[in-house]
Structures are given as structure tokens and as C-alpha cells.
Scaffold this motif. Structure first.
Motif, PDB file in Angstrom:
ATOM      1  N   UNK A  17      52.918 -25.955  62.296  1.00  0.00           N
ATOM      2  CA  UNK A  17      51.572 -25.760  62.831  1.00  0.00           C
ATOM      3  C   UNK A  17      51.321 -26.754  63.968  1.00  0.00           C
ATOM      4  N   UNK A  18      51.674 -28.021  63.715  1.00  0.00           N
ATOM      5  CA  UNK A  18      51.479 -29.053  64.736  1.00  0.00           C
ATOM      6  C   UNK A  18      52.315 -28.738  65.978  1.00  0.00           C
ATOM      7  N   UNK A  19      53.529 -28.277  65.740  1.00  0.00           N
ATOM      8  CA  UNK A  19      54.423 -27.975  66.846  1.00  0.00           C
ATOM      9  C   UNK A  19      53.863 -26.827  67.693  1.00  0.00           C
ATOM     10  N   UNK A  26      47.730 -21.120  69.811  1.00  0.00           N
ATOM     11  CA  UNK A  26      46.704 -21.192  68.763  1.00  0.00           C
ATOM     12  C   UNK A  26      47.219 -20.438  67.537  1.00  0.00           C
ATOM     13  N   UNK A  27      47.328 -21.128  66.413  1.00  0.00           N
ATOM     14  CA  UNK A  27      47.924 -20.496  65.227  1.00  0.00           C
ATOM     15  C   UNK A  27      46.954 -19.583  64.465  1.00  0.00           C
ATOM     16  N   UNK A  28      45.695 -19.561  64.843  1.00  0.00           N
ATOM     17  CA  UNK A  28      44.732 -18.695  64.152  1.00  0.00           C
ATOM     18  C   UNK A  28      44.021 -17.834  65.188  1.00  0.00           C
ATOM     19  N   UNK A 100      60.709 -18.528  66.144  1.00  0.00           N
ATOM     20  CA  UNK A 100      61.474 -19.494  65.346  1.00  0.00           C
ATOM     21  C   UNK A 100      60.577 -20.353  64.465  1.00  0.00           C
ATOM     22  N   UNK A 101      59.286 -20.346  64.773  1.00  0.00           N
ATOM     23  CA  UNK A 101      58.367 -21.151  63.958  1.00  0.00           C
ATOM     24  C   UNK A 101      57.585 -20.298  62.961  1.00  0.00           C
ATOM     25  N   UNK A 135      50.355 -19.284  57.671  1.00  0.00           N
ATOM     26  CA  UNK A 135      50.240 -19.515  56.232  1.00  0.00           C
ATOM     27  C   UNK A 135      50.787 -20.893  55.914  1.00  0.00           C
ATOM     28  N   UNK A 136      49.960 -21.718  55.307  1.00  0.00           N
ATOM     29  CA  UNK A 136      50.376 -23.085  54.997  1.00  0.00           C
ATOM     30  C   UNK A 136      50.865 -23.227  53.565  1.00  0.00           C
TER      31      UNK A 136
END
Length: 502
Positions: A17-19, A26-28, A100-101, A135-136
Motif C-alpha cells: 500500500x505504501x509503495x 491511489x489504492x482506493x 506486481x503489487x 485488501x489489507x
RNA sequence: GGGGGCGUAGCUCAACUGGUAGAGCAACGGGCUUUUAACCCGUAGGUUCUGGGUUCGAGACCCAGCGCCCUCACCA
């Protein structure tokens, strides 16, 4: 969850997420314009199209993810089903870094053309990908294993039923069949509404917070209204308010809503549960039996496509008409005792022989003993849909006396698989009789029966204006769903069943 | 409330009579451009539900507690 209890899997996902954020991604996301569901994307492909199937945009959760060097395969799941995704570095350029993430369980939206892979699966060749929600926390999926017979078995990712009930969101996310149960529930309830609407019943809403509770024998939940500075009870039944409406000229009414009973919890009892009650002026309990038969058999047919449900060794046959067994006669045939004629001592002695502890039987009397006799001798055998009719008066303080036998009331209950599914009677509409029954209940309460009904003077007042004769019916919707689905616990058909706090 | 069972890695489960807590999957690193139980090499991952006790030594035995399941009771 706090940092020190985070699993290493979650730590790894947070690192990604940080990466992503560091890379300006933006992850969301906010929204995604999809052109097609997963199932529709698969259906839209035709082999004549070769490598150039239709361009689609689909969105959903990643439910499998296999990376393979400069390519990756995944399955995306949405409400319609699944479609495979094929990612290639050379087709994605910069977005390959995002691929890849990705993790299992992420929500993504992708664009691409549909084609068929070498191994035969219709797949989207992804040309653009957006992360819609990272998803964390990994969903608790079970591992799948192929047995010797070549069958793929999924070990319940959430075999732990506690987690399934507490975290229903995870249960639903992982188990398509659980989502299907609640789709079925929604279809069943809307069919019931349609059934009643078509017959001229008016859907109404009556108070859940009540100054007096009644309409059933049960202990209530109590709450407090601050402004009025008075106790209020969560309703244990809708009955008394619905019958007030009959006085008001709403000749056919029904309500589908929650009742609350402050009692034990088990496989067939949740503290709040869904009850359907309906009342029809100028009808009696025989009319309600016909209505019940039509309603339940129609529902079974609508939901299951058949009237014969296989349940273990038994086949439940809902084809009407269903057998009708007299309460008194049925118990007499099984026990040899006529509960209207037998003395308390005789019933106690008979119950003692069935394993009901004697000291416990000593505490029973009158109606309670009659009920115990029924539960011990008749109820367990009622596997096929069966109406038990004409209950003893002591058991039914809101039912009309039987026109042919003063010891009885015009009441029936529907049993399936040994469980009560519905309860109905010719409604008592004589205010003086009703007042006397409330007074009886008050005496029982004084003697320590905390489930005896409260005296409801307003209800009597309503009846004094003149309540038309009416048939009333109550159906336990959750239990009905248990029959429709074959599921063993009421918790399996309630999205968020009551649980102790974690 | 009574009786019985269970609680071990993120998940599913092992661990003999009390003797250094393991496996598969998932994760992480490396490799792999049509895979689908992907594969190959490597790494890491534990308050054995909690608190006491017995013991040289407890995941295991004892006591108490918490939670869940089954069952009986209660609950028409």
C-alpha cells in the motif's frame, strides 16, 4: 486491529500500500465504469472471434492470482460469477508495476479484449488496470485439495462457524453458496408480499417499542424512554396492534418484521427473528388453513421448483392438502391419555415415563401439562407438513372458543420436521371474554408465570367498538427459510445472528 | 442452567506414555510471456485461548475462567 497484532500477511500488504502511494497510485478508487459483468464477458465471447473478442470493462475482487514471470493470471469475481484475467508486461507498460503489487482479495477494474486461452478458458487480456480497493486483511479462504477420486474439495475456509457468523462479510465474500442463501431469502420474502398483496392484504407497520407487550407467551426485552421517563418493551408479537386495525376497518392486514424474545438461544431460536402475521376479517381458522397451505406450498414451489424436498432420509412433500390432526386426539393416540379429561396427576405420571424428570413435572399444571404432553408425544413425529388443530383453551388466551367443543379453541399450528412453522386461530372478538382471559393471565402471572400476558385495557377498548370475526396467522419466516434451504441452524438463514461480544 | 466436545502459524491440521512445537496451503525474495491445485529454488512466520497449579520438564496432566459447537432443559 493494532500494530502488534497484525499478521505478517497484513504487514506485507501494508508495505505494498505504501509503495503504491509512493508511486502516486491511489489504492482506493472512487468508481469504475464497467461495461459488463464477469459472466456476461464470458458469455459475450464466441470462438469465431479468435483472439479479438469484444472489448470489455469488468470490476470485482481478485479470488485467485498466479504470477508467472512477465505474465500473471487471476480470476476476478463479481456478483455474476468469475472471469479469468491475463496480464502481460508488454501489454501494460507502466501499469505492470501495479500488477506486481496486487494481492488476492483486492478489488480491481480492468479493460481488455476477451479471448480463449490455450487451455480453453475464456479470459480478458488486460490492457488497462485500476486498483479500486486494496485488501489489507486476507480473507480466510480454505485450501482446496483434489481427492483420490479427482474431486476438488474445498476445506471450509471458514470451517470455524463462529467466525462465519461473527464476520458474515468474510463468510459471504468467500462462500458463493452463502450469498445464494440470502438471495433465496430475499426472493422468498418478496414472493410472500406478492402473495398477500394479490389477495387484498394491506402491508402495515406497527410499533416495535410498546408500553405493554402481548400476543404471545414470552419474556420481553425492556428499554427506557428518556423523555417519557417510562419503560418500553420490544414487541414479542405484532398481533394485538394488527387486530386493532381490523376494528378500524382495514379488513386484511399483514406485517413482516422482527419480534424480540428474551429467551434461550439455540438452533431454532434467535433473540430477534422475522415474523409474518396476517389477519383477515370475516374469515375463520379454516380459511386461514387454506391460506397457509396455498402460501407455503406456493413458496416452496417458487423457491425450490418442486413440492418435494429431499431432507436427509426423508422427502418432505408439500403437495396440498396436508394432513390435519386434532391436538387432543393426536396426543391420545400416542399417549393413551385424553388431555382434556385426564387429571394433572395422570398426565404427570404419564410424562414421568417418557423421561421428563418427575420433580420437573411436579411444577407443571393445567395448560402447561397439556402442552408438555403434546411436545412429548405428538410433536416429534410431525415430519411431513401437518396441521395440528383445535388446541385446549388453556393454551390459547387469544383464540376463539371452538364452536363445537367448549374445552377447545379454534386454533391450528403447522409443523414440519417436528418444528412449529405457523400458528393461527379464529381470533377472539368478544371483549368480555377477552377481559376474562386477561384476568386469568394476570392470576397466572401472580402465581409466578412471567410469560403470562399483560392486561391490555386499550386492546379491550378497541374490541368493545366491535372487532369483526377474523382469522389470524403467524409464520416464522426464519424457520420457513430453514425448511426451504435445508440448513440446520437459524443462524444460517440470519445474516447477523446474535452472538456474545468478542 | 446441566452434561459432553473443542480451542496449536494468516488458513486447514499434526505433535506417542509428559521430553527441543511440525506439515500443506497462504506470505516474503529469486526464476519463469497462455496459467488455472501453476511449477522450481530459497526465507521467514508461534503468548499452543487466558490465569494459576503439579513436575527436573506441560501443547499434553489438574483447577479456575473465556469463547464456540453438540445435547438436554428453558423457549407454544
Amino acid at each position: 486491529m493494532t500494530d502488534d497484532t497484525r499478521s505478517f500477511v497484513e504487514e506485507a500488504r501494508r508495505a505494498k500500500l505504501d509503495e503504491l502511494r509512493a508511486a502516486g497510485i491511489e489504492p482506493y478508487g472512487y468508481a469504475f465504469k464497467r461495461t459488463s459483468t464477469a459472466a456476461a464477458a464470458v458469455a459475450a465471447y464466441d470462438d469465431a472471434m479468435g483472439e479479438d473478442g469484444p472489448e470489455v470493462a469488468v470490476a470485482g475482487r481478485l479470488v485467485s492470482y498466479r504470477r508467472q514471470g512477465k505474465t500473471a493470471f487471476a480470476h476476478l469475481e463479481d456478483v455474476s460469477g468469475r472471469v479469468q484475467l491475463y496480464f502481460r508486461q508488454d501489454a501494460l507498460d507502466a501499469a505492470w508495476g501495479l500488477v506486481q503489487l496486487l494481492d488476492l482479495d483486492d478489488h480491481v477494474g480492468v479493460h481488455g479484449r476477451v479471448f480463449r486461452t490455450r487451455t480453453g478458458e475464456v479470459t480478458v487480456r488486460v490492457t488497462a488496470v485500476e486498483l479500486l480497493a486494496k485488501s489489507l486483511r486476507p480473507l480466510p479462504r480454505g485450501k482446496t485439495q483434489v481427492t483420490e477420486s479427482g474431486e476438488t474439495v474445498t476445506f471450509g475456509g471458514l470451517a470455524d462457524s463462529e467466525v462465519r457468523y461473527r464476520q458474515r462479510y468474510a463468510d459471504l465474500a468467500v462462500h458463493a453458496e452463502v450469498r445464494e442463501v440470502f438471495r433465496l431469502r430475499a426472493r422468498a420474502v418478496s414472493w410472500l408480499r406478492k402473495f398477500l398483496d394479490e389477495r387484498g392484504f394491506l402491508e402495515v407497520e406497527t410499533p416495535i417499542l410498546q408500553p405493554l407487550y402481548g400476543g404471545a407467551a414470552a419474556r420481553p426485552f425492556v428499554t427506557h424512554h428518556n423523555t417519557l421517563d417510562m419503560p418500553l418493551f420490544l414487541r414479542i408479537a405484532d398481533e394485538l396492534y394488527l387486530k386493532r386495525l381490523l376494528v378500524g376497518g382495514l379488513e386484511r392486514v399483514y406485517e413482516i418484521g422482527h419480534d424480540f424474545r428474551n429467551e434461550g438461544m439455540d438452533r431454532t431460536h434467535n433473540p430477534e427473528f422475522t415474523m409474518l402475521e396476517c389477519y383477515q376479517a370475516y374469515a375463520d381458522y379454516r380459511d386461514m388453513m387454506d391460506l397457509t397451505e396455498a402460501m407455503v406450498s406456493g413458496l416452496v414451489e417458487h423457491c425450490c421448483g418442486t413440492l418435494r424436498l429431499e431432507r436427509g432420509d426423508a422427502v418432505l412433500d408439500f403437495t396440498p392438502p396436508w394432513p390435519r390432526v386434532s391436538f387432543v386426539e393426536g396426543v391420545r393416540l400416542q399417549s393413551g391419555l385424553d388431555v382434556c379429561e385426564a387429571t394433572d396427576a395422570e398426565m404427570r405420571a404419564r410424562l414421568a415415563r417418557t423421561g421428563v424428570p418427575r420433580e420437573e413435572a411436579e411444577t407443571f399444571s393445567g395448560g402447561k401439562l397439556q402442552d408438555e404432553m403434546f411436545k412429548a408425544f405428538l410433536e416429534p413425529g410431525l415430519i411431513q407438513p401437518t396441521f395440528v388443530v383445535d388446541y385446549p383453551k388453556a393454551l390459547s388466551p387469544l383464540a376463539k372458543p371452538h364452536r363445537a367443543d367448549a374445552r377447545l379453541t379454534e386454533r391450528f399450528e403447522l409443523f414440519v420436521q417436528g418444528r412449529e412453522l405457523a400458528n393461527a386461530f379464529s381470533e377472539l372478538n368478544d371483549p368480555d371474554d377477552q377481559r376474562r382471559r386477561f384476568e386469568d393471565q394476570a392470576r397466572q402471572r401472580a402465581e409466578g408465570d412471567d410469560e403470562a400476558q399483560q392486561h391490555d385495557a386499550d386492546y379491550i377498548r378497541a374490541m368493545e367498538y366491535g372487532m369483526p370475526p377474523a382469522g389470524g396467522l403467524g409464520v416464522g419466516v426464519d424457520r420457513l427459510l430453514m425448511v426451504l434451504t435445508g440448513l440446520p441452524s437459524i443462524r444460517d438463514v440470519i445474516l447477523f445472528p446474535a452472538m456474545r461480544p468478542e
